[in-house]
Design a protein around this motif. Structure first.
Motif, PDB file in Angstrom:
ATOM      1  N   SER A   6       0.865  -1.101  -0.108  1.00 48.53           N
ATOM      2  CA  SER A   6      -0.141  -0.093  -0.060  1.00 48.53           C
ATOM      3  C   SER A   6       0.971   1.323  -0.037  1.00 48.53           C
ATOM      4  N   ALA A   7       1.995   1.108   0.777  1.00 48.71           N
ATOM      5  CA  ALA A   7       2.842   2.378   0.754  1.00 48.71           C
ATOM      6  C   ALA A   7       3.516   2.735  -0.665  1.00 48.71           C
ATOM      7  N   LEU A   8       3.639   1.526  -1.469  1.00 49.87           N
ATOM      8  CA  LEU A   8       4.032   1.935  -2.711  1.00 49.87           C
ATOM      9  C   LEU A   8       3.159   2.600  -3.646  1.00 49.87           C
ATOM     10  N   PHE A   9       1.812   2.206  -3.350  1.00 50.99           N
ATOM     11  CA  PHE A   9       0.788   3.030  -4.106  1.00 50.99           C
ATOM     12  C   PHE A   9       0.384   4.499  -3.557  1.00 50.99           C
ATOM     13  N   PHE A  10       0.905   4.610  -2.283  1.00 52.84           N
ATOM     14  CA  PHE A  10       0.517   5.991  -1.734  1.00 52.84           C
ATOM     15  C   PHE A  10       1.618   6.839  -2.261  1.00 52.84           C
ATOM     16  N   ILE A  11       2.881   6.180  -2.390  1.00 53.73           N
ATOM     17  CA  ILE A  11       4.018   7.056  -3.247  1.00 53.73           C
ATOM     18  C   ILE A  11       3.486   7.808  -4.474  1.00 53.73           C
ATOM     19  N   HIS A  12       2.663   7.163  -5.277  1.00 53.50           N
ATOM     20  CA  HIS A  12       2.200   7.689  -6.366  1.00 53.50           C
ATOM     21  C   HIS A  12       1.240   8.688  -6.201  1.00 53.50           C
ATOM     22  N   ILE A  13       0.379   8.572  -5.298  1.00 46.72           N
ATOM     23  CA  ILE A  13      -0.621   9.577  -4.973  1.00 46.72           C
ATOM     24  C   ILE A  13      -0.254  10.901  -4.210  1.00 46.72           C
ATOM     25  N   ILE A  14       0.690  10.747  -3.357  1.00 47.61           N
ATOM     26  CA  ILE A  14       0.813  11.959  -2.227  1.00 47.61           C
ATOM     27  C   ILE A  14       1.675  12.806  -3.114  1.00 47.61           C
ATOM     28  N   PRO A  15       2.556  12.769  -3.848  1.00 45.43           N
ATOM     29  CA  PRO A  15       3.309  14.007  -4.588  1.00 45.43           C
ATOM     30  C   PRO A  15       2.210  14.770  -5.212  1.00 45.43           C
ATOM     31  N   ARG A  55       7.851   3.759   5.742  1.00 40.38           N
ATOM     32  CA  ARG A  55       7.333   5.093   6.212  1.00 40.38           C
ATOM     33  C   ARG A  55       8.365   6.343   6.045  1.00 40.38           C
ATOM     34  N   LYS A  56       9.709   5.692   6.054  1.00 37.57           N
ATOM     35  CA  LYS A  56      10.532   6.922   5.686  1.00 37.57           C
ATOM     36  C   LYS A  56      10.316   7.324   4.369  1.00 37.57           C
ATOM     37  N   VAL A  57      10.081   6.593   3.294  1.00 38.20           N
ATOM     38  CA  VAL A  57       9.884   6.687   1.862  1.00 38.20           C
ATOM     39  C   VAL A  57       8.736   7.621   1.732  1.00 38.20           C
ATOM     40  N   LEU A  58       7.764   7.260   2.488  1.00 38.64           N
ATOM     41  CA  LEU A  58       6.399   8.079   2.338  1.00 38.64           C
ATOM     42  C   LEU A  58       6.759   9.451   2.960  1.00 38.64           C
ATOM     43  N   ALA A  59       7.544   9.641   3.969  1.00 33.66           N
ATOM     44  CA  ALA A  59       7.744  10.830   4.528  1.00 33.66           C
ATOM     45  C   ALA A  59       8.515  11.786   3.705  1.00 33.66           C
ATOM     46  N   ALA A  60       9.522  11.164   3.025  1.00 32.94           N
ATOM     47  CA  ALA A  60      10.216  11.869   2.064  1.00 32.94           C
ATOM     48  C   ALA A  60       9.276  12.472   0.842  1.00 32.94           C
ATOM     49  N   LEU A  90      17.203  12.493  -7.614  1.00 33.81           N
ATOM     50  CA  LEU A  90      16.285  12.655  -6.413  1.00 33.81           C
ATOM     51  C   LEU A  90      16.458  11.300  -5.525  1.00 33.81           C
ATOM     52  N   LYS A  91      16.467  11.619  -4.240  1.00 34.33           N
ATOM     53  CA  LYS A  91      16.631  10.361  -3.394  1.00 34.33           C
ATOM     54  C   LYS A  91      15.546   9.817  -3.093  1.00 34.33           C
ATOM     55  N   PRO A  92      14.467  10.456  -3.171  1.00 36.57           N
ATOM     56  CA  PRO A  92      13.197   9.917  -2.785  1.00 36.57           C
ATOM     57  C   PRO A  92      13.078   8.776  -3.848  1.00 36.57           C
ATOM     58  N   ASP A  93      13.243   9.095  -5.159  1.00 39.90           N
ATOM     59  CA  ASP A  93      13.122   8.261  -6.125  1.00 39.90           C
ATOM     60  C   ASP A  93      13.835   6.845  -6.018  1.00 39.90           C
ATOM     61  N   ARG A  94      15.105   7.348  -5.638  1.00 42.32           N
ATOM     62  CA  ARG A  94      15.999   6.131  -5.368  1.00 42.32           C
ATOM     63  C   ARG A  94      15.435   5.274  -4.512  1.00 42.32           C
ATOM     64  N   ALA A  95      14.763   5.974  -3.279  1.00 45.22           N
ATOM     65  CA  ALA A  95      14.177   4.966  -2.254  1.00 45.22           C
ATOM     66  C   ALA A  95      12.867   4.181  -2.712  1.00 45.22           C
ATOM     67  N   LYS A  96      12.037   4.819  -3.843  1.00 40.26           N
ATOM     68  CA  LYS A  96      11.024   4.198  -4.290  1.00 40.26           C
ATOM     69  C   LYS A  96      11.554   2.951  -5.006  1.00 40.26           C
ATOM     70  N   VAL A  97      12.569   3.083  -5.612  1.00 45.85           N
ATOM     71  CA  VAL A  97      12.979   1.909  -6.428  1.00 45.85           C
ATOM     72  C   VAL A  97      13.570   0.662  -5.477  1.00 45.85           C
ATOM     73  N   LYS A  98      13.899   1.140  -4.341  1.00 43.24           N
ATOM     74  CA  LYS A  98      14.432   0.094  -3.554  1.00 43.24           C
ATOM     75  C   LYS A  98      13.053  -0.650  -2.889  1.00 43.24           C
ATOM     76  N   LEU A  99      12.335   0.090  -2.731  1.00 39.86           N
ATOM     77  CA  LEU A  99      11.010  -0.448  -1.932  1.00 39.86           C
ATOM     78  C   LEU A  99      10.342  -1.048  -3.188  1.00 39.86           C
ATOM     79  N   GLU A 100      10.205  -1.197  -4.211  1.00 40.77           N
ATOM     80  CA  GLU A 100       9.664  -1.696  -5.462  1.00 40.77           C
ATOM     81  C   GLU A 100      10.325  -3.232  -5.423  1.00 40.77           C
ATOM     82  N   SER A 101      11.991  -3.100  -5.474  1.00 50.22           N
ATOM     83  CA  SER A 101      12.575  -4.359  -5.407  1.00 50.22           C
ATOM     84  C   SER A 101      12.355  -5.137  -4.303  1.00 50.22           C
TER      85      SER A 101
END
Length: 480
Positions: A262-271, A314-319, A355-366
């Motif tokens: 769910s956090a991964l989907f929130f990453i697309h919505i939140i920004p 949670r850190k990725v979402l906060a970023a 962008l470090k949030p994007d790098r974190a997103k890639v890590k979360l996806e993998s």
């Protein structure tokens, strides 16, 4: 003309009305219906009373709640009431109850300001539950004044958030104004929160098809917002009025059995979701405004607490919260400290920007692919299934006409094929039909399985739902 009159109807579990509501046989419908009618007729007959209906704690269940909705629909159809607030906490409702509620929401889209479904039994797993949940979320498509949607303390699960993300992506971007009411349209005051550049012929066709529809998105002529958004004279923008899920300032999803998926989907919505204080300036005032908690990184979309969301997620979402509002940086850990938690080995790092949030997103996806595989989301599973079948069928095709026929067969065969948008489908078909991609995939050999899956999903744009594309108005709610 006199102003609307506010009337509050509260039925407590110990009241005689509450006891009647708990019984089967239709008491709920008639009790609420005639109580509301008596209140309405006691007022000025020319003014529909504004109703705040509190049914919290009655443990109605889906069947009795359906009777309540039947009574409400009759009153709403007759313009006898204006439903402003509806509280349904602790009523043992499931997605079957949401099917009844969807009809009420569609009738109250221009008046409903607060809807609470907290502490029910709404979960989204089976195909039927997914469909009912999708219909429920789609019922907000024309909602113009909803301040809060509270779904907290329900066992929703990750699939519910994926459907939410998909419907969010299918809504057009918002068009906000600077201190200008919605009905007072002045292009000089317009602010484009999110821009979508589309083909001119596509916009012209859409304008002709939906020009007279109240549900349509608003096609804007080239250069219409030139002064405020510096849009090129050669582009067009399709925007939405203040309506739909994108316009809701507060969506409460705390304690809903969510995980990192769910956090991964929130990453697309939140920004891209406007901060709550910004959205509230475009909505009519509410008698009992929701107070934004100060001890949380969430702003508007409240996904915490959900214990199954990992600390890293949670850190990725906060970023990503800081992307849309830099003022939130003081309430979150620094992005620099976030980067220190990411391994040096970032899969496919060549596709990530700085962008470090994007790098974190890639890590979360993998990480999710490694742990749960492609079955973690409907989108990933549909993408891989479409690739496998397409590669088999298209390899047998000798002409363009044959390829089109095979593509139709694939679309009818793959489960959840509808979750792919047209661009994603086209990219997968192109990938499957291009023999050069076999060489690309061969170069991935030796890498871990989830790394290869990530590379394919990234190459075809199917890691997530595109929040910036122009939504297709031809798809029905059932297809979402």
């Amino acid at each position: 003309m006199s102003s609307s009159v506010s009337s509050t109807l509260k039925i407590a579990p110990k009241d005689p009305g509450g006891q009647k509501l708990a019984r089967p046989g239709g008491f709920a419908k008639y009790y609420i219906k005639y109580d509301l009618i008596s209140r309405a007729t006691a007022r000025n007959n020319n003014v529909a009373p504004q109703i705040e209906l509190n049914l919290g704690g009655l443990n109605l269940g889906d069947q009795n709640f359906g009777l309540v909705c039947d009574g409400l629909l009759k009153l709403l159809d007759a313009d006898a009431i204006e439903l402003e607030e509806l509280r349904l906490e602790e009523n043992a409702l499931t997605t079957a109850g949401l099917a009844f509620l969807s009809q009420v929401i569609r009738k109250s889209n221009h008046h409903l300001k607060d809807l609470s479904l907290a502490s029910n039994n709404i979960k989204v797993k089976s195909p039927r539950e997914i469909q009912q949940w999708s219909d429920f979320l789609s019922s907000f498509r024309n909602s113009t004044c909803l301040h809060r949607l509270d779904l907290s303390s329900n066992p929703l699960g990750d699939t519910a958030i994926e459907v939410l993300c998909r419907i969010y992506a299918n809504e057009p971007p918002l068009m906000l104004f600077n201190n200008t009411p919605q009905h007072s349209f002045d292009s000089s005051d317009a602010v484009v929160f999110e821009q979508v550049v589309v083909d001119e012929e596509e916009v012209a066709d859409e304008r002709e098809q939906y020009a007279n529809s109240p549900e349509s998105i608003i096609p804007i002529e080239p250069g219409f917002f030139q002064s405020s958004s510096q849009v090129s004279q050669n582009t067009s923008i399709s925007l939405s009025r203040m309506q739909g899920i994108r316009s809701i300032p507060y969506i409460i999803l705390s304690s809903t059995n969510l995980t990192d998926i769910s956090a991964l989907f929130f990453i697309h919505i939140i920004p891209i979701h406007p901060i709550s204080t910004k959205l509230l300036t475009y909505l009519p005032p509410q008698k009992h405004p929701f107070e934004q908690p100060t001890n949380t990184p969430c702003n508007g979309i409240h996904y915490l607490p959900n214990p199954s969301i990992s600390e890293f997620a949670r850190k990725v979402l906060a970023a990503h919260e800081t992307i849309r509002d830099p003022r939130l940086r003081r309430r979150t850990s620094s992005i620099t400290s976030l980067q220190s938690t990411i391994d040096n080995h970032i899969y496919c790092s060549e596709t990530c920007n700085d962008l470090k949030p994007d790098r974190a997103k890639v890590k979360l996806e993998s990480m999710i692919l490694d742990k749960s595989g492609i079955s973690a989301t409907q989108l990933w599973k549909a993408s891989i299934s479409t690739l496998c079948l397409s590669r088999i069928f298209l390899s047998l095709s000798t002409s363009h006409r044959h390829k089109q026929a095979w593509e139709i067969i694939v679309s009818k065969t793959v489960k959840n094929f509808h979750v792919l948008d047209p661009i994603q489908r086209e990219k997968i078909f192109e990938w499957a039909g291009d023999r050069e991609t076999l060489k690309v995939e061969k170069s991935w050999c030796g890498k871990k399985c989830h790394v290869q899956e990530w590379k394919f999903l990234n190459s075809t744009g199917t890691l997530g739902y595109d929040m910036t594309r122009l939504p297709s108005r031809s798809s029905s709610d059932a297809d979402i």
